[in-house]
Design a protein around this motif. Structure first.
Motif, PDB file in Angstrom:
ATOM      1  N   THR A   7       0.837  -1.198   0.000  1.00  9.45           N
ATOM      2  CA  THR A   7       0.000   0.000   0.000  1.00  9.45           C
ATOM      3  C   THR A   7       0.872   1.248   0.000  1.00  9.45           C
ATOM      4  O   THR A   7       1.828   1.353   0.764  1.00  9.45           O
ATOM      5  N   GLN A   9       0.500   5.517   0.075  1.00  8.76           N
ATOM      6  CA  GLN A   9      -0.379   6.658   0.286  1.00  8.76           C
ATOM      7  C   GLN A   9       0.155   7.864  -0.464  1.00  8.76           C
ATOM      8  O   GLN A   9       1.361   8.116  -0.469  1.00  8.76           O
ATOM      9  N   ASN A  10      -0.752   8.603  -1.107  1.00  8.28           N
ATOM     10  CA  ASN A  10      -0.388   9.823  -1.815  1.00  8.28           C
ATOM     11  C   ASN A  10      -0.735  11.000  -0.915  1.00  8.28           C
ATOM     12  O   ASN A  10      -1.890  11.384  -0.816  1.00  8.28           O
ATOM     13  N   GLU A  11       0.269  11.550  -0.254  1.00 12.37           N
ATOM     14  CA  GLU A  11       0.064  12.664   0.673  1.00 12.37           C
ATOM     15  C   GLU A  11       0.287  14.016   0.003  1.00 12.37           C
ATOM     16  O   GLU A  11       0.226  15.040   0.649  1.00 12.37           O
ATOM     17  N   VAL A  42      -8.264   4.014  -2.103  1.00  9.63           N
ATOM     18  CA  VAL A  42      -8.898   5.152  -1.422  1.00  9.63           C
ATOM     19  C   VAL A  42      -8.881   6.348  -2.370  1.00  9.63           C
ATOM     20  O   VAL A  42      -7.842   6.675  -2.936  1.00  9.63           O
ATOM     21  N   LYS A  50      -5.952   8.663  -3.366  1.00 11.00           N
ATOM     22  CA  LYS A  50      -5.202   8.938  -2.144  1.00 11.00           C
ATOM     23  C   LYS A  50      -4.343   7.752  -1.708  1.00 11.00           C
ATOM     24  O   LYS A  50      -3.390   7.911  -0.968  1.00 11.00           O
ATOM     25  N   GLU A  51      -4.718   6.541  -2.164  1.00 11.66           N
ATOM     26  CA  GLU A  51      -3.994   5.342  -1.755  1.00 11.66           C
ATOM     27  C   GLU A  51      -4.142   4.278  -2.833  1.00 11.66           C
ATOM     28  O   GLU A  51      -5.211   4.130  -3.412  1.00 11.66           O
ATOM     29  N   ASP A  53      -2.753   0.083  -3.990  1.00 13.55           N
ATOM     30  CA  ASP A  53      -2.030  -1.151  -3.704  1.00 13.55           C
ATOM     31  C   ASP A  53      -1.255  -1.548  -4.953  1.00 13.55           C
ATOM     32  O   ASP A  53      -1.851  -1.710  -6.024  1.00 13.55           O
TER      33      ASP A  53
END
Length: 64
Positions: A7, A9-11, A42, A50-51, A53
């Protein structure tokens, strides 16, 4: 086959480029996995991912 999911995450803020996946793909390739794709897991209300896999596979050891 054996599958592994990583996973990410795109912050980042709007429009920012995303490059974290490259190092992870190289790392798993070195472990004998093959990158086969990704799935968004997500999203925000505006459709921004935003997320994700990352999906990797390799041959399972033969067991009897």
């Amino acid at each position: 086959k054996q599958y592994t999911y990583v996973t990410i995450q795109n912050e980042k803020f709007l429009g920012a480029s995303f490059t974290a996946h490259r190092q992870i793909i190289d790392e798993y390739a070195a472990k004998g996995y093959r990158y086969i794709g990704f799935l968004p897991t997500v999203q925000n209300d505006y459709g921004k991912i935003k997320e994700i896999d990352l999906i990797f596979e390799k041959d399972s050891p033969i067991t009897k």
